[in-house]
Design an enzyme around this catalytic site. Sequence first.
Site, PDB file in Angstrom:
ATOM      1  N   LYS A  38       1.068  -1.293  -0.002  1.00 27.94           N
ATOM      2  CA  LYS A  38       0.131  -0.391   0.074  1.00 27.94           C
ATOM      3  C   LYS A  38       0.868   0.847   0.134  1.00 27.94           C
ATOM      4  CE  LYS A  38      -2.949   1.481   3.741  1.00 27.94           C
ATOM      5  NZ  LYS A  38      -2.455   2.890   3.817  1.00 27.94           N
ATOM      6  N   ASP A  65      -3.623   4.065  -1.795  1.00 27.76           N
ATOM      7  CA  ASP A  65      -4.690   4.674  -0.730  1.00 27.76           C
ATOM      8  C   ASP A  65      -4.217   6.261  -0.561  1.00 27.76           C
ATOM      9  OD1 ASP A  65      -5.970   4.947   1.541  1.00 27.76           O
ATOM     10  OD2 ASP A  65      -4.347   4.485   2.444  1.00 27.76           O
ATOM     11  N   LYS A  67      -7.032   7.971  -1.007  1.00 26.26           N
ATOM     12  CA  LYS A  67      -8.159   8.160  -0.816  1.00 26.26           C
ATOM     13  C   LYS A  67      -9.519   9.686  -1.227  1.00 26.26           C
ATOM     14  CE  LYS A  67      -7.628   6.365   3.930  1.00 26.26           C
ATOM     15  NZ  LYS A  67      -6.309   6.253   3.654  1.00 26.26           N
ATOM     16  N   ASP A  70     -13.160  15.339  -4.643  1.00 29.02           N
ATOM     17  CA  ASP A  70     -13.141  16.100  -5.387  1.00 29.02           C
ATOM     18  C   ASP A  70     -14.249  15.939  -6.428  1.00 29.02           C
ATOM     19  OD1 ASP A  70     -12.500  19.035  -6.564  1.00 29.02           O
ATOM     20  OD2 ASP A  70     -10.214  18.614  -5.742  1.00 29.02           O
ATOM     21  N   THR A 124     -12.233   5.146  10.154  1.00 26.05           N
ATOM     22  CA  THR A 124     -12.319   4.904  11.982  1.00 26.05           C
ATOM     23  C   THR A 124     -11.677   5.574  12.534  1.00 26.05           C
ATOM     24  OG1 THR A 124     -10.051   4.646  10.431  1.00 26.05           O
ATOM     25  CG2 THR A 124     -12.015   2.940  10.633  1.00 26.05           C
ATOM     26  N   ARG A 215       2.487  -1.584  11.107  1.00 29.42           N
ATOM     27  CA  ARG A 215       3.559  -1.549  12.080  1.00 29.42           C
ATOM     28  C   ARG A 215       4.655  -2.377  12.415  1.00 29.42           C
ATOM     29  NH1 ARG A 215       1.016   3.488  14.625  1.00 29.42           N
ATOM     30  NH2 ARG A 215      -0.411   2.787  13.686  1.00 29.42           N
TER      31      ARG A 215
HETATM   32  O1  C5P Z   1       0.518   0.627  10.827  1.00 33.64           O
HETATM   33  P1  C5P Z   1      -0.753  -0.273  11.140  1.00 33.64           P
HETATM   34  O2  C5P Z   1      -0.793  -1.595  10.694  1.00 33.64           O
HETATM   35  O3  C5P Z   1      -1.706   0.574  12.347  1.00 33.64           O
HETATM   36  O4  C5P Z   1      -1.180   0.661   9.504  1.00 33.64           O
HETATM   37  C1  C5P Z   1      -2.259   0.649   8.594  1.00 33.64           C
HETATM   38  C2  C5P Z   1      -2.267   1.551   7.961  1.00 33.64           C
HETATM   39  O5  C5P Z   1      -3.820   1.413   7.296  1.00 33.64           O
HETATM   40  C3  C5P Z   1      -2.071   2.592   7.994  1.00 33.64           C
HETATM   41  O6  C5P Z   1      -1.448   2.979   6.172  1.00 33.64           O
HETATM   42  C4  C5P Z   1      -3.045   3.455   7.807  1.00 33.64           C
HETATM   43  O7  C5P Z   1      -2.925   4.782   7.149  1.00 33.64           O
HETATM   44  C5  C5P Z   1      -4.272   2.598   7.346  1.00 33.64           C
HETATM   45  N1  C5P Z   1      -5.475   2.703   7.405  1.00 33.64           N
HETATM   46  C6  C5P Z   1      -6.424   2.467   8.788  1.00 33.64           C
HETATM   47  N2  C5P Z   1      -7.506   2.912   9.285  1.00 33.64           N
HETATM   48  C7  C5P Z   1      -8.087   2.954   8.302  1.00 33.64           C
HETATM   49  C8  C5P Z   1      -7.766   3.203   6.098  1.00 33.64           C
HETATM   50  C9  C5P Z   1      -6.058   3.243   6.321  1.00 33.64           C
HETATM   51  O8  C5P Z   1      -5.259   1.980   9.669  1.00 33.64           O
HETATM   52  N3  C5P Z   1      -9.664   3.307   8.405  1.00 33.64           N
END
Ligand code: C5P
Length: 236
Positions: A38, A65, A67, A70, A124, A215
């Site tokens: 991503k 990603d 999003k 517009d 979220t 992460r």
């Molecule tokens: O590090 P982690 O597993 O929390 O990363 C989740 C990824 O998914 C990040 O890039 C975050 O911006 C993205 N994301 C999220 N929740 C959402 C949409 C996207 O955590 N609702």
Amino acid sequence: MPQDLKAAEKLIVALDVRSLDEAKEMIRKLSPDVRIFKVGMGLFTLCGPDAVALVHDNGARVFLDLKFHDIPNTVAHAVRSAAKLGVFMVNIHALGGSEMMMKAVEAARESEKRPKLLGVTVLTSMDQSAIGEVGIERKIEEEVVSLARLGKESGLDGVVASPNETGLIRKNLSKDFIIVTPGIRPTGAEKNDQKRVMTPKDAIMAGADYIVVGRPITETKDPLGAAKKIIKEMES
Ligand code: C5P
């Protein structure tokens, strides 16, 4: 059909790194086991299409990603541009409305390499009072399902949904509607700033076609080991 995918094809690793060099290093460590990365707005704003090309050069696919949200014409243009980069998935905000989504779908469909077009429903990070602030009175769950349905009617291929919403969307929309779920934490992993999390296995059981993990893979000493463990957990 997405739900028939092998576990390894369901994992999307979030490349939330700070430079192209860091991205290169991470992709090198995780290839070829990880097949989809991503690329989000941080890396894309910094490195642009080079970040996408880097993933493609390593034989993997990209979920872009960004999003988009517009006026319909501008979003259609952005989707056309994303399609030219050859990305596998790209997303737009369902709150942009059906006309915007339909124009985006049209743009994706007319492209030679048609990307999957996903909708973002309610971020979220927003709770009931935050959506109230912007004038949405419905319960979050109702709003999410209603926007997902509008996305489906407008021709979207699927949505990005939090672990909280995955089951609900799967119950209310047809099986071929793709659900991509972030907020994934393998058993025993740090939650970081994610409030509502699910294990990889539970997310798949709840109806996710793809899971996004950042992460718990990218910030460990052994990213490949962590990715392999998650794939195994999905298979079990
Ligand atoms: O590090 P982690 O597993 O929390 O990363 C989740 C990824 O998914 C990040 O890039 C975050 O911006 C993205 N994301 C999220 N929740 C959402 C949409 C996207 O955590 N609702």
